[in-house]
Design a protein around this motif. Structure first.
Motif, short mmCIF file in Angstrom:
data_model
loop_
_atom_site.label_atom_id
_atom_site.label_comp_id
_atom_site.label_asym_id
_atom_site.label_seq_id
_atom_site.Cartn_x
_atom_site.Cartn_y
_atom_site.Cartn_z
N LEU A 1 0.72 -1.34 -0.04
CA LEU A 1 0.00 -0.29 -0.29
C LEU A 1 1.07 1.42 0.38
CD1 LEU A 1 -2.97 -1.10 2.62
CD2 LEU A 1 -2.60 -0.97 -0.12
N ARG B 1 -1.58 -10.49 -1.68
CA ARG B 1 -2.95 -9.60 -0.86
C ARG B 1 -3.42 -11.02 -1.59
NH1 ARG B 1 -2.82 -3.35 -4.66
NH2 ARG B 1 -0.93 -2.95 -3.05
N PHE C 1 -8.52 -3.26 9.27
CA PHE C 1 -7.53 -2.35 9.43
C PHE C 1 -8.32 -1.56 10.96
CE2 PHE C 1 -7.33 -3.02 5.42
CZ PHE C 1 -6.46 -1.78 4.18
N PHE D 1 -16.96 -1.38 4.00
CA PHE D 1 -17.16 -0.74 3.06
C PHE D 1 -19.31 0.15 3.41
CE2 PHE D 1 -14.28 -3.60 0.50
CZ PHE D 1 -13.78 -2.55 0.60
N PRO E 1 -12.84 -6.76 -16.89
CA PRO E 1 -14.16 -6.43 -15.92
C PRO E 1 -14.77 -5.70 -15.88
CG PRO E 1 -12.60 -7.14 -14.08
CD PRO E 1 -11.86 -7.05 -14.71
N TYR F 1 -17.70 -4.20 -13.47
CA TYR F 1 -19.36 -4.21 -12.14
C TYR F 1 -20.12 -3.47 -12.95
CZ TYR F 1 -14.80 -5.28 -9.53
OH TYR F 1 -13.40 -6.06 -9.20
N GLN G 1 -11.31 2.50 3.69
CA GLN G 1 -11.49 1.52 2.68
C GLN G 1 -10.28 1.80 1.46
OE1 GLN G 1 -16.27 2.48 2.60
NE2 GLN G 1 -15.73 3.85 4.14
N ASP H 1 -7.64 1.89 0.28
CA ASP H 1 -6.79 0.83 0.69
C ASP H 1 -7.34 -1.08 1.02
OD1 ASP H 1 -4.83 2.94 1.34
OD2 ASP H 1 -4.25 2.80 3.56
N ALA H 2 -8.52 -1.06 2.17
CA ALA H 2 -8.94 -2.14 2.21
C ALA H 2 -9.41 -2.90 0.36
CB ALA H 2 -10.31 -2.09 2.76
N LEU H 3 -10.12 -2.06 -0.01
CA LEU H 3 -10.41 -2.39 -2.01
C LEU H 3 -8.96 -3.14 -2.38
CD1 LEU H 3 -12.28 -0.24 -3.77
CD2 LEU H 3 -12.90 -2.58 -2.94
N HIS H 4 -7.95 -2.27 -1.96
CA HIS H 4 -6.51 -3.03 -2.55
C HIS H 4 -5.85 -4.21 -1.65
CE1 HIS H 4 -4.93 0.58 -4.73
NE2 HIS H 4 -5.60 1.11 -3.97
N THR H 5 -6.30 -4.59 -0.75
CA THR H 5 -5.63 -5.95 0.02
C THR H 5 -6.93 -6.91 -0.42
OG1 THR H 5 -7.11 -5.45 1.54
CG2 THR H 5 -5.00 -4.09 1.73
N LEU H 6 -7.97 -5.67 -0.44
CA LEU H 6 -8.66 -7.97 -1.26
C LEU H 6 -8.70 -8.11 -2.82
CD1 LEU H 6 -12.14 -6.00 0.81
CD2 LEU H 6 -11.12 -8.20 1.25
N SER H 7 -7.95 -7.62 -3.34
CA SER H 7 -7.58 -7.42 -4.52
C SER H 7 -8.40 -6.58 -5.32
CB SER H 7 -7.68 -9.16 -5.46
OG SER H 7 -6.30 -9.22 -3.93
N ALA H 8 -9.27 -6.19 -4.84
CA ALA H 8 -10.24 -5.33 -6.15
C ALA H 8 -9.28 -3.83 -6.63
CB ALA H 8 -11.37 -4.86 -5.76
N TYR I 1 -13.54 -0.85 -9.86
CA TYR I 1 -14.64 -1.07 -9.22
C TYR I 1 -15.32 0.71 -8.37
CZ TYR I 1 -17.50 -2.94 -5.12
OH TYR I 1 -18.29 -3.18 -4.19
#
Lengths: 255, 258
Positions: free
Chosen positions: A57, A82, A89, A95, B38, B40, B127, B129-136, B141
């Motif tokens: 990140l 990943r 976090f 979300f 893809p 969405y 959030q 960063d969370a998307l990145h960690t979830l490979s999105a 997206y």
């Protein structure tokens, strides 16, 4: 079960600055499969930065990161780490626009292309593991308490059965009882998965509950690392000051 | 230390060019995400509702009043042949200029600010960063569905704005200026209506893209908590409005012979 003969994650000599502020200055960390390492340190010492570097990140200014022997120097390598890691976090980072079950099963629907029905079932099953009932599945994150949000975030982190989970201040903002419950869940789920864990926290109760090993970050580098049962007789004045929460000592309060 | 105006101008110029470069790279990445799978679809349809459907009242209200006041202004400035001239000028003014530009400016306020605030809040609460960690990837997206939705729904909104705007002009002409309703409609229909509407719709698609990209860009660059999110929303609206007016001039020049 910890396998210390192998290293799952290794950060070598990491440097990271933000303008004139040198946050990490030769940061080293290694984590074995199944091992739970907790990084402690004062506010603003770069604990979060270190795990954000590990996850790609943030890009370190210099240094090397290896995950399962693979150097993290390409987008593909970062994508692979990943896929095999989870992250909880500090604020949950759920979300807002999605329901709880959609949050939890996000990686199943988006990456594994699981049907929404199956993903919902999987999410409810995982929510049960963190002691949340099916009734919360259709709620929005904003409708949940802080402790419930942390548990949903934990469910999201574990649903893909990762090899390594990062926890960024998992008990911040929670009352002591909820914090203890979250600590128990973290320990229980990490052990159930056989995953390694890297946790950053100030909360010494968390440290004693979650950690196999404790590493102290000060002045941009790890200045002490040892097993959690050595925490009270480490012989390190920085550790002593931090563990006992004293204002007097070599660490200056960040005010 | 002596103030050096050249250094200040140089710094400002460098900052401006850097910003333009970052925006161009961001736009390229988002457009690539829009054009390659893809896509969405769930997010896309959800954004179509937010950007398009829920903007209908504000666009409709704007159009009806603009149509009415435009017709009134043309009438005031016309000495002879008002019944012929007012509808003719109204249809050109509404379909080619006022419909798309005013609808876009209204949406810049409503959608660009909303997108910037939403994405900005996601950024500061980790959030993204969370998307990145979830490979999105956020550009796939988050940004691509918004840009696609705005680009595709904006022409529909503008078409509706054209109709409602001309209705406003018709109403004022018939009710207040004593024009013949059927004559007004005949004069509207005669004046290259398809070409005029098409030019407006092409402009609308470009404006829609600008509105969404500015919202996404400023939101994704926000930092520093609530103040940063507010600043991102402001910059998104101002940036989108300036780019809409500038690109409108360019497109008007391009389509001047159409």
């Amino acid at each position: 079960m910890t396998d210390n003969s192998k290293t799952l994650l290794e950060l070598r000599n990491i440097y990271k600055s933000f303008g004139p502020k040198h946050v990490l200055q030769g940061f080293d960390l290694s984590v074995a499969p199944g091992q739970s390492v907790v990084i402690i340190g004062g506010s603003g010492t770069g604990k979060s930065v270190s795990i954000k570097c590990a996850l790609g990140l943030l890009k370190p200014d210099s240094g090397e990161i290896y995950f399962d022997g693979e150097k993290q120097d390409s987008a593909k390598a970062v994508a692979r780490i990943r896929e095999r890691t989870g992250m909880l976090f500090q604020g949950g980072a759920l979300f807002d626009s999605l329901k709880v079950w959609e949050n939890v099963s996000f990686t199943l629907t988006q990456n594994q292309k699981m049907s929404r029905k199956d993903a919902r079932d999987a999410a409810i099953e995982t929510l049960k593991k963190v002691r949340l009932g099916a009734s919360v599945a259709d709620q929005r994150p904003a409708e949940l308490s802080g402790g419930m949000q942390k548990r949903v975030a934990l469910a999201r982190a574990i649903i893909s059965k990762p090899d390594l989970i990062f926890f960024d201040e998992p008990t911040t903002g929670l009352d002591p009882i909820t914090a203890d419950a979250v600590n128990d869940l973290i320990r229980e789920q990490v052990q159930a998965l056989g995953a390694a864990a890297v946790t950053i926290t100030h909360d010494m109760a968390s440290v004693r509950k979650i950690a196999d090993d404790v590493a102290m970050l000060y002045d941009g580098k790890i200045i002490w690392r040892g097993p959690v049962d050595r925490l009270d007789d480490s012989g390190n004045e920085y550790i002593d000051q931090f563990v006992h929460g004293r204002a007097d000592g070599p660490i200056q309060p960040s005010m | 230390m002596i103030f050096n105006p050249f250094a200040a101008i140089g710094r400002a110029s460098m900052a401006a060019f850097s910003e333009i470069g970052r925006l161009a790279i961001f736009t390229g990445r988002v457009l690539l995400a829009c054009l390659t799978p893809p896509i969405y679809l769930r997010e896309f349809f959800s954004q179509c509702m937010k950007v398009g459907f829920f903007s209908l009242p504000v666009v409709g209200m704007t159009a009806v009043f603009i149509g009415a006041s435009l017709a009134l202004n043309i009438y005031v400035g016309t000495q002879f042949g008002a019944e012929q001239i007012v509808p003719t000028i109204s249809v050109i003014g509404i379909t080619r200029e006022l419909g798309p530009v005013l609808a876009a400016l209204m949406l810049a306020g409503r959608v660009s600010a909303g997108v910037a605030a939403e994405i900005g809040a996601m950024k500061v609460t980790e959030q993204i960063d969370a998307l990145h960690t979830l490979s999105a990837k956020p550009e796939r997206y988050l940004y691509a569905p918004r840009v696609l939705a705005a680009t595709l729904t904006m022409p529909i909104l503008v078409l509706i704005a054209d109709i409602v705007g001309l209705m406003g002009a018709w109403m004022i002409c018939v009710a207040a200026l004593d024009f013949s309703g059927p004559t007004f409609l005949r004069n509207v229909w005669q004046e290259n209506i398809y070409e005029n509407v098409s030019v407006g719709l092409i402009k609308a698609a470009v404006f829609g893209m600008i509105i969404a990209i500015m919202g996404c860009y400023q939101g994704s660059n926000s930092k520093g908590g609530a103040g940063g999110v507010g600043r991102a929303a402001t910059l998104a609206v101002v940036g989108a409005a300036v780019l809409i007016l500038a690109s409108n001039y360019v497109m008007t020049s391009m389509f001047a012979d159409t």
